[in-house]
Every structure is written in C-alpha cells, then in structure tokens.
Design an enzyme around this catalytic site. Structure first.
Site, PDB file in Angstrom:
ATOM      1  N   ARG A   1      30.563  43.456  44.504  1.00  0.00           N
ATOM      2  CA  ARG A   1      30.531  43.214  43.059  1.00  0.00           C
ATOM      3  C   ARG A   1      29.476  44.103  42.402  1.00  0.00           C
ATOM      4  NH1 ARG A   1      34.985  42.355  42.852  1.00  0.00           N
ATOM      5  NH2 ARG A   1      34.884  42.846  45.062  1.00  0.00           N
TER       6      ARG A   1
ATOM      7  N   LYS B   1      43.482  49.183  42.220  1.00  0.00           N
ATOM      8  CA  LYS B   1      44.764  48.590  42.593  1.00  0.00           C
ATOM      9  C   LYS B   1      45.635  48.264  41.377  1.00  0.00           C
ATOM     10  CE  LYS B   1      43.216  43.776  42.882  1.00  0.00           C
ATOM     11  NZ  LYS B   1      44.029  43.335  41.761  1.00  0.00           N
ATOM     12  N   THR B   2      45.019  47.784  40.292  1.00  0.00           N
ATOM     13  CA  THR B   2      45.805  47.463  39.098  1.00  0.00           C
ATOM     14  C   THR B   2      46.446  48.722  38.533  1.00  0.00           C
ATOM     15  OG1 THR B   2      44.295  45.639  38.600  1.00  0.00           O
ATOM     16  CG2 THR B   2      45.730  46.391  36.823  1.00  0.00           C
TER      17      THR B   2
ATOM     18  N   GLN C   1      39.389  40.961  51.508  1.00  0.00           N
ATOM     19  CA  GLN C   1      38.995  40.113  50.381  1.00  0.00           C
ATOM     20  C   GLN C   1      39.804  38.819  50.331  1.00  0.00           C
ATOM     21  OE1 GLN C   1      37.684  42.078  46.571  1.00  0.00           O
ATOM     22  NE2 GLN C   1      38.870  43.796  47.377  1.00  0.00           N
TER      23      GLN C   1
ATOM     24  N   ASP D   1      50.860  41.560  43.287  1.00  0.00           N
ATOM     25  CA  ASP D   1      49.427  41.843  43.289  1.00  0.00           C
ATOM     26  C   ASP D   1      48.698  40.778  44.112  1.00  0.00           C
ATOM     27  OD1 ASP D   1      47.036  43.032  42.684  1.00  0.00           O
ATOM     28  OD2 ASP D   1      46.938  42.303  40.623  1.00  0.00           O
ATOM     29  N   GLU D   2      47.471  41.095  44.575  1.00  0.00           N
ATOM     30  CA  GLU D   2      46.628  40.150  45.326  1.00  0.00           C
ATOM     31  C   GLU D   2      47.414  39.500  46.464  1.00  0.00           C
ATOM     32  OE1 GLU D   2      43.597  40.193  44.847  1.00  0.00           O
ATOM     33  OE2 GLU D   2      43.099  40.490  42.737  1.00  0.00           O
TER      34      GLU D   2
END
Length: 744
Positions: A623, A52-53, A268, A237-238
């Site tokens: 993770r 995503k970044t 998330q 973002d997020e």
C-alpha cells in the site's frame, strides 16, 4: 456491430485497416500482451499497483474496436459497484459512445438482473424482495421464535453464518445429510424453516441471489445456452477473491467457448475467512485447457526498496503462481523498523512521525496506519486525539462507538448507577435472556406512570404478580446479575472491575457464539477494553477519593462524542489490513508485527492460515508509495494483561540491507541502530536519588507502590518522567522530581 465471427474465436489476427494504436500506445509490454491476447482463456496475474483495471478496460476496448465484438456480447464482472461504474466510465471514454446496454456489474447485481428477467423459471414471484444483511438477521430471529428456540443458545448471527456459508458452497438444506450432532441437526432445521419463510414471502438474501441464479442456469439448458450465445466474452476482476459458487457461475457461462479473461493476484488473496478460494486460480487452468498466463510485474506505485522487501516476504509462500514486482522508479528510502517498549510507546512514535511528516508539508490524508486487529485502533485514536491530529477510522467505527464496547460500558454504568435508563434498555436482553419487547414496554409504562427509573420500575414489577411468571423470572435474574456484579466489583481495581463485568455478563461467550471473523473481532475489542481500563487506571492523576470507574465511563463517552473527521477533511486514515486492499498512501505505518498478533495466533492453527497472513502482510506493505514504517512492541497489553512478545517471523524474512532499524533513545528521542548513544538513563534535577542512579532497566523502590523496574524515560532535568512497571501496582508514569524513587 455483430457478434464475434468464428474465425476470430479461433484466434485470427485483427481486422485490417483498423487503427488500434490508441489502445496499445499507453501500455507496457506485459499489458499489451494481456490486452491483445487472442480470444480464449486468459489468466492475467496482476501484481499490486501493476495496472489491472487498465488492462481489463483496454481489453474490452480491444475486443470491440479491433475484433468487431459487440459490447452487448461482453459480460464484465467486478466485486464492487464502484469498480463497475468506474469501468463503464473508462470504456465509454475510450470507445466514444455509451455502453449502457453492456452487462457490467457485481456477481450479485448481475444475478439480480437475471432473476428479474426469469423470475418464473427461478420459482420466484415477479415482486420478489432482496434482503440485506440486517433484514436477513431479523428474519432468522423470527424463524428461531417460530421454532421456539432460545436466542441465548442459538445466536442469530451464528445461524446466519451457518446458512450463508452453506449457500456459498451451493448447498440447500434439503441436500444436506442430517448430522448425528444435535447442534447441527437443529441448525439444519432452522435453515430449512428459514428457506420456507423466504419462499413463501418471496424474499431473496445476498447468498440466495447467486445460488438461485446458478440453479436457474443449471436447470434450464436452453436458457443457459441463450446466455452463452449472448455473452461470447466473459471478463472478471479480482478473480482471487471468488468463492465456490461464483467460480461455478463463471464456469457455467464461459464454457464451452472458453472465452474468459480472469484478472487477479494469488498473492493478494486475503478473504479466505469469508469463503474466497485462492485455489480457483489453479482450477481455471485445469477447467479451461490451454489457458494463457500473462504476468503484470511492473509496479507503478511503490519504490524499489518497498517492493524488494515485499517480494522476499511473499516468496516464502509455497504453491504460488509466481511473480516478482519491480519498478523503473527510484529505490527510495529504506523500510524503517521501530521496536517499541509497549503499545503506548509504539503509538507515540507513530504520532510523532505523522506530525513531522505534516511539518514537511505533506497532507494528513497521505498517511495510513494499518493494523491486524481492529482492537489496536484504540491506542492510536487516543494519542491522535490528544495530539490534536484529525483522523478517520476507514470502513469502521471508532473504538468506543463499537456495539460490543457500548454493551460492556452499559453494564459498567449500571454497576455504578442503576438509574441509567439508556444503559438499562441497551443490555436488559443482551445477551438474550428471555426478556422480550412486551416485557420491556411494561417496564417503560410502569416507569412513566410512577415517575421512576427503568431500574426502579423493573424492581417494582418483579415484586408483583402483574407480569407472567416466565417474564418476571427473567427480569429478576437480570436485576440479580447487576446487583451481584456491583457487589463483586467493590474494592477491585478498574481493570479488574471491567474484566469481571465483561466475563460475568457473558458478553464474550455471546459474541463468540456468533462465529466468523466479525465475531472474533468483537471478542478482541472487548478484551482490549480491559487494557484500556488498565491504562486509564495506571496513568490517572485524579485524587484518590474520585470514583475511577465513573471517570473512565465519562472518558469513554467523551471519546465517542468527539466524532471522527468528516470524509472530506484532511485527516490520517486508520484501518485494518483487510480494509486497506486496493488503496495506496505515500506514507504507511504497518503496526503490531509480533508473533501471535501478526501472524495472528488463529492462523497458526488453521490449514493455509499462515500463508494467508503472509499475503495480508504483502498487501499491507504494497500500500506504501514512498515510505513504509514497520513497528512491533516488546510488551503488549492483550486481554487486559501484559504479554512479552517476540518480533513477527515476517520481519526476519525481509533482507537486513533494506531495513533501517530505529531504537529508543535514552532521553526519549528516537535514534537509528547506528547511533552510538549508550542505553543508560542520566536525568538531572531534584530527585530523591542521584540522577545517574536511575537507569533504564534498573530496579527501584517507591514508598507507596513498592518495588518495580524502569522501562521508559522521557525528557531531562527536573521534568523528566519515568515509566516504572511495579510488581503490585502495574505500570505507572512518574515525574522524577517528586517520585522519591530509591534504587534497589
């Protein structure tokens, strides 16, 4: 470069003769779709580990290089300063020039920038000061004093939570209706008084930064339109972590051109307890008609088996926007599941696994131990320390260094030693009992003058008329409390002493009144301290005449004094699941998968709580890069007592074919479910009873401890150890050669 022309705003193709191959070549198909989407509302559903970044960074580069958009007309919003700095660095690398003037930052950082530029319109002095959380807490305490409100009845943390939660919903004290409830009326009065102090002194807390900026733009149409003209493209973002006021902030700036790109993952969204609203993902589509949805589902982090297991868990949530993570990589090892006898056995299993991983040539910092409750860290800390394995509690303090634990230990020290000046100073007014700074200073002065301990000085002062009556009474009540605790603790077991002191000192209720997730964590840690005391008492091999409480306090001090590994050291990472978001590790242990712990009992009583717990499980599982190990315990000590548990429902939601179940072997070794070894105990050696008479699950009799049940066996021969849960004495480890156990 100029602003984005109208034709481009309408979705025209890229300008001719512009080489943008360097933008699209490194991307997969879905990433290309997101990066190259025509200007307009775009919602990128970016799964864990899907890049995503990269998409956000490349999207900005695409706008600048392919669509001739000025970097100064781009507003990029992140949730951390670290993420903002990283995004700026990557953009500059791609563009080949500085974008220093570009607005990239957090909601709070960008709001601060706006307020500095327009302080007069915002009703602030040019030198207004930002309050951090601690500064705000102290100011709230001042407001309570000025209103003559006792902190014992009106905990500053609770008031802080009340004020911030209203601000994050965009609500001023003046706009709130006076409640019929006396408590709410008082809290509203404190909120209003706190606001007046801040306004008079030119102070702005974190929540105020956003609220004041929203009001600035709402109340100044011309100013708002100026920034809409400037920021023709808004990227965030997020997005799943935005709260109510942050969403309104974004909507105000992005409308009416609707040039917004939001990147997030509804699977998330795990911060509902601090105001995040996963429903903002759906609101975006309502408020920005024609929103284009792009799904990033290719994962570059985890193996296929880990992703499949995580997908099946999150699929149980209803109302998802829908994604299914996949990878071109290998399937990898199955997800391992260990069913432990208790939390000690769980901890030993994890530590053994970590040491084996290290022997295979892996670094320790490639390992993360994740847990739902911070209180779970204690067992892992003690066992890692005993094994000589360096570790670090990520984003937090070691168990015995936490403030609430230090408070409880200070009371326990005073119970056994009234001469402990540090303990006296720490808890003389915790919880608040009306003993102010001047009273404490008077006690210090008396101690210095007479050469006394603080306790002796306080007792001497309360016998005179030197102090004001109210202060003398408050100090007397504290002295009487400690004396009573000491008397009531006589002849009690260590765990019972700890439980009694925590309860009678009112620490549990004190922290519970603070409200919020942090307060609940503090309560859980205090309850875990009782479990720590019980374990210490059960497993201590100290002579009977030794004061066990004194030894326990020494143990706690030594544990805290060891210190964590430095950030740069190669060490195992311990962290809560909430702290793990955004991180990745080759080997992940996800521990405590039991009903009531994970999912947490609180979640079952709250609307949407269970689904957020499931999202938290999904975050934890994703993770893991190479290996994922899950664990649960049949018996877990909670609140200082043993609780028989059942496996988490999340485990039942995972496909059995992806799980390799590991059970406890007879001689203390671990085996897979396919291992045909029999579940009986046959230790050899000079035991009082014949070796094969002691069986796992069997009933035994001990001359001192009475009847009990064998729950664990380690080793073989004369050094074999058994763990027996005695009916009266609790759980104890005994060496078979000397235990003289008789089968019942």
């Amino acid at each position: 470069m100029g602003g984005c022309p109208d034709s481009v705003i309408g979705g025209a193709p890229e300008p001719e003769n512009v080489d943008i191959s360097h933008i699209f070549d490194p991307l997969n198909d879905a990433q290309r779709e997101a990066v190259g989407a025509a200007p307009g509302p775009v919602l990128v559903l970016a799964g864990a580990g899907s890049g995503k970044t990269r998409v956000l960074t490349y999207r900005i580069a695409y706008l600048v290089q392919a669509l001739d958009v000025s970097p100064l007309s781009v507003l990029a919003v992140t949730f951390t300063n670290k993420a903002a700095n990283e995004m700026r660095r990557r953009i500059e690398e791609m563009l080949g020039f500085s974008v220093r003037g570009m607005w990239i930052g957090t909601f709070h950082g960008l709001s601060h920038r706006l307020l500095r530029s327009h302080f007069e319109a915002a009703g602030l002095p040019d030198s207004f000061e930002i309050l951090d959380a601690d500064d705000q807490y102290r100011l709230i305490r001042r407001a309570l004093r000025e209103l003559s409100l006792d902190e014992g009845y009106w905990p500053p943390r609770q008031v802080q939570w009340f004020i911030n939660s209203h601000k994050e919903e965009g609500r001023r004290s003046v706009g709130l209706e006076s409640a019929a409830d006396q408590q709410q009326q008082t809290l509203l009065r404190v909120y209003a008084h706190y606001e007046s102090i801040c306004q008079r002194l030119g102070l702005v807390d974190f929540a105020e930064l956003l609220l004041r900026t929203l009001e600035l733009l709402q109340n100044n149409e011309a100013l708002c339109e100026t920034y809409r003209e400037r920021f023709q493209h808004v990227l965030v973002d997020e997005f799943q972590d935005t709260n109510a006021i942050q969403y309104r902030w974004l909507k105000l700036l992005a409308a009416p051109r609707n040039q917004i790109t939001a990147v997030g993952d509804d699977d998330q969204s795990i911060y509902g307890w601090r105001g995040a609203r996963v429903e903002n993902m759906g609101l975006l589509q309502q408020d920005f008609p024609g929103t284009r949805i792009v799904r990033l589902e290719q994962n570059y982090r985890s193996t296929g088996n880990i992703l499949k297991a995580a997908n099946t868990v999150i699929d149980q949530n209803v109302g998802r926007l829908g994604k299914n993570l996949w990878t071109n990589g290998k399937a990898g090892a199955p997800v391992q599941l260990y069913g432990a006898l208790d939390e000690i056995d769980e901890g030993r299993f994890v530590v053994d696994h970590v040491q084996e991983w290290q022997r295979q040539g892996h670094r320790r910092d490639s390992v993360a131990i994740l847990y739902r409750s911070n209180a779970q860290s204690r067992v892992f800390e003690e066992l890692l320390l005993a094994a000589g394995v360096p570790y670090r509690v990520y984003g937090g303090l070691r168990f015995f260094e936490r403030a609430e634990i230090k408070d409880a230990l200070a009371y326990l020290r005073l119970v056994t030693n009234r001469e402990s000046d540090p303990s006296f100073e720490r808890v003389v007014n915790v919880p608040p009992r009306g003993i102010g700074a001047r009273t404490v200073e008077a006690v210090r002065q008396q101690a210095r003058t007479e050469g006394l301990s603080l306790w002796a000085a306080a007792r001497a002062l309360t016998a005179t008329d030197v102090m004001p009556g109210r202060a003398r009474s408050a100090l007397t009540r504290f002295i009487d409390l400690v004396d009573t605790l000491a008397a009531d603790c006589e002849n009690l077991e260590l765990a019972e002493q700890t439980d009694l002191v925590i309860a009678r000192s009112d620490l549990i209720e004190h922290y519970r009144r603070e409200r919020g997730e942090k307060a609940l964590t503090r309560v859980e840690n205090l309850e875990e301290l009782v479990s720590a005391a019980r374990n210490f008492g059960n497993e201590s091999e100290l002579p009977g005449e030794t004061d066990l409480l004194t030894e326990f306090l020494a143990h706690a001090a030594l544990e805290a004094g060891e210190g964590q590994a430095e950030a740069w050291e190669d060490c195992v990472q311990l962290m809560s699941l909430h702290s793990a978001k955004g991180l990745e590790f080759p080997l992940v242990f996800l521990c405590g998968l039991e009903e009531g712990l994970f999912p947490h009992q609180r979640s079952l009583d709250e609307p949407g709580g269970l689904e957020e717990e499931r999202r938290l499980c999904y975050v934890g599982m994703t993770r893991a890069m190479q290996r994922l190990v899950l664990s649960w315990a049949e018996v877990r000590r909670l609140h200082g007592r043993e609780h028989y548990t059942s496996p988490s429902r999340f485990l039942a939601e995972m496909p059995p074919e992806l799980i390799e179940e590991i059970r406890v072997g007879i001689s203390g070794r671990r085996r897979s479910a396919a291992d045909p070894a029999r579940d009986t105990v046959a230790p050899s050696g000079p035991t009082h009873a014949s070796a094969d008479a002691i069986q796992l699950g069997g009933r035994v009799q001990h001359a001192r401890f009475g009847p009990g049940t064998v729950v664990m066996v380690e080793g073989q021969g004369e050094h074999a150890r058994v763990q027996v849960r005695f009916e009266r004495a609790g759980s104890k480890w005994l060496v078979l050669a000397y235990a003289k156990l008789e089968p019942c």
